[in-house]
Design an enzyme around this catalytic site. Structure first.
Site, PDB file in Angstrom:
ATOM      1  N   ARG A 233       0.839  -1.191   0.000  1.00 15.26           N
ATOM      2  CA  ARG A 233       0.000   0.000   0.000  1.00 15.26           C
ATOM      3  C   ARG A 233       0.880   1.250   0.000  1.00 15.26           C
ATOM      4  O   ARG A 233       1.922   1.298   0.643  1.00 15.26           O
ATOM      5  CB  ARG A 233      -0.908   0.033   1.246  1.00 15.26           C
ATOM      6  CG  ARG A 233      -2.050  -0.957   1.201  1.00 15.26           C
ATOM      7  CD  ARG A 233      -3.096  -0.548   0.163  1.00 15.26           C
ATOM      8  NE  ARG A 233      -4.259  -1.423   0.183  1.00 15.26           N
ATOM      9  CZ  ARG A 233      -4.421  -2.474  -0.596  1.00 15.26           C
ATOM     10  NH1 ARG A 233      -3.465  -2.804  -1.459  1.00 15.26           N
ATOM     11  NH2 ARG A 233      -5.523  -3.201  -0.549  1.00 15.26           N
ATOM     12  N   GLU A 262      -3.192   7.726  -5.749  1.00 15.40           N
ATOM     13  CA  GLU A 262      -3.280   6.980  -7.006  1.00 15.40           C
ATOM     14  C   GLU A 262      -4.475   7.451  -7.825  1.00 15.40           C
ATOM     15  O   GLU A 262      -5.570   7.562  -7.265  1.00 15.40           O
ATOM     16  CB  GLU A 262      -3.402   5.480  -6.720  1.00 15.40           C
ATOM     17  CG  GLU A 262      -2.164   4.926  -6.035  1.00 15.40           C
ATOM     18  CD  GLU A 262      -2.231   3.417  -5.787  1.00 15.40           C
ATOM     19  OE1 GLU A 262      -3.301   2.814  -6.027  1.00 15.40           O
ATOM     20  OE2 GLU A 262      -1.220   2.841  -5.366  1.00 15.40           O
ATOM     21  N   HIS A 280       0.197   0.068  -9.874  1.00 11.36           N
ATOM     22  CA  HIS A 280      -0.549  -0.815  -8.975  1.00 11.36           C
ATOM     23  C   HIS A 280      -1.242  -1.939  -9.744  1.00 11.36           C
ATOM     24  O   HIS A 280      -2.455  -2.166  -9.597  1.00 11.36           O
ATOM     25  CB  HIS A 280      -1.572  -0.021  -8.161  1.00 11.36           C
ATOM     26  CG  HIS A 280      -1.798  -0.610  -6.799  1.00 11.36           C
ATOM     27  ND1 HIS A 280      -2.073   0.152  -5.694  1.00 11.36           N
ATOM     28  CD2 HIS A 280      -1.782  -1.901  -6.349  1.00 11.36           C
ATOM     29  CE1 HIS A 280      -2.219  -0.616  -4.633  1.00 11.36           C
ATOM     30  NE2 HIS A 280      -2.048  -1.872  -5.011  1.00 11.36           N
ATOM     31  N   GLY A 282      -0.079  -5.195  -9.613  1.00 11.24           N
ATOM     32  CA  GLY A 282       0.381  -6.473  -9.089  1.00 11.24           C
ATOM     33  C   GLY A 282      -0.686  -7.544  -9.036  1.00 11.24           C
ATOM     34  O   GLY A 282      -0.440  -8.703  -9.392  1.00 11.24           O
TER      35      GLY A 282
END
Length: 307
Positions: A233, A262, A280, A282
């Site tokens: 995070r 973000e 982000h 992943g």
């Protein structure tokens, strides 16, 4: 039953929307990602009995304005964006499955480790500028890896690292010696990991305790040859302190998957040559998207079938 799909990622999946529509024909989605404000979310959720929520923050104000809601099904694994106390107070059910994207995030973690330590990101950027500079970095094999947090993703990272024969140090709130033996890890203090690790990888939720856990003091304590990876995070790493550490060579480099804001617009950070970064993604593999989505749908089916 009316279902509101807040998550744009879920909304754009043909397979998931087909499956959801079969079970719940009365639904609406957010494929165009138009829910930008709290007022937008409230308006979208007010007539819904259940909702599929991604990374959107759902707080007490939103929940109090949507009394018809009975269940929130979390599309993803982190719960820090949901006001769990408010949900409990209002008798709102949580649909959640841990570990559904652990392999996807672990693979990205390993990719960032390899890209950083083998200098792939810098070499690629230079070659795209028509500069041929041969610097192959160091091998991952045999290095000391420090993991902060030891949940499903961190455990999968350890499994993926097995062929590299790394020494794995873990800083975790709890210690399970049976798990330590199973995974071949050693529990260590934050200070030991900062001093010894060649790569530090973060696998923690964002909490008041973990916010800015890595800042100026921590970067100074790390090896100058070390890298830090965050696939967890944003906010756990102090991004302003990280910029200074990367610019001054306090650490060798970093791999970031998550940012404080973000989408990030901190181009000063993004443009640093010793930072490799991704938006982000992943947990965004095709397999992970479906696994998380089908789990969401099952939670809704189970809940409403019992009503």
């Amino acid at each position: 039953m009316k279902i509101a799909v807040i998550s744009p990622l879920f909304s754009r999946s043909i397979e998931l929307m087909k499956e959801l529509t079969t079970a719940f024909p009365d639904l609406k989605h957010n494929a165009d990602n138009l829910l930008k404000t709290k007022a937008d979310l409230i308006a979208f959720l007010q007539d819904a009995d259940g909702a599929i929520v991604g990374r959107e923050e759902i707080d007490d104000e939103i929940l109090s304005a949507c009394p018809k809601l009975k269940i929130l099904s979390r599309y993803g694994v982190g719960l820090d964006n949901l006001d769990l106390e408010s949900m409990k107070k209002r008798g709102l059910q949580l649909g959640w499955s841990g570990g559904t994207n652990s392999n996807s995030v672990a693979e990205i973690t390993l990719s960032l480790m390899l890209s950083c330590i083998r200098n792939l990101h810098i070499a690629t950027a230079l070659l795209k500028q028509h500069v041929w500079k041969v610097n192959g970095g160091s091998e991952l094999t045999g290095k000391t890896i420090g993991l902060f947090g030891f949940g499903n993703i961190a455990k999968r990272v350890v499994e993926l690292l097995s062929p590299f024969h790394c020494k794995i140090l873990v800083c975790n709130r709890t210690h399970d010696e049976a798990e330590a033996k199973k995974y071949g890890i050693t529990y260590a203090s934050k200070e030991q990991i900062l001093a010894e690790a060649d790569i530090i990888s973060i696998h923690l939720p964002l909490t008041p305790e973990s916010k800015n856990l890595f800042s100026t003091e921590e970067f100074k304590a790390m090896k100058k040859s070390a890298f830090i990876i965050n696939t967890a995070r944003g906010g756990i790493i102090d991004e302003e302190a990280l910029k200074i550490a990367l610019k001054t060579g306090e650490i060798a480099g970093a791999g970031l998957e998550a940012f404080l804001v973000e989408p990030t617009q901190d181009w000063e950070l993004i443009d640093l040559p010793n930072l490799i970064c991704t938006p982000h993604l992943g947990g965004n593999s095709k397999e992970s998207i479906l696994a998380m989505g089908y789990a969401c749908i099952e939670h809704l089916k189970t809940f409403f079938s019992s009503q």
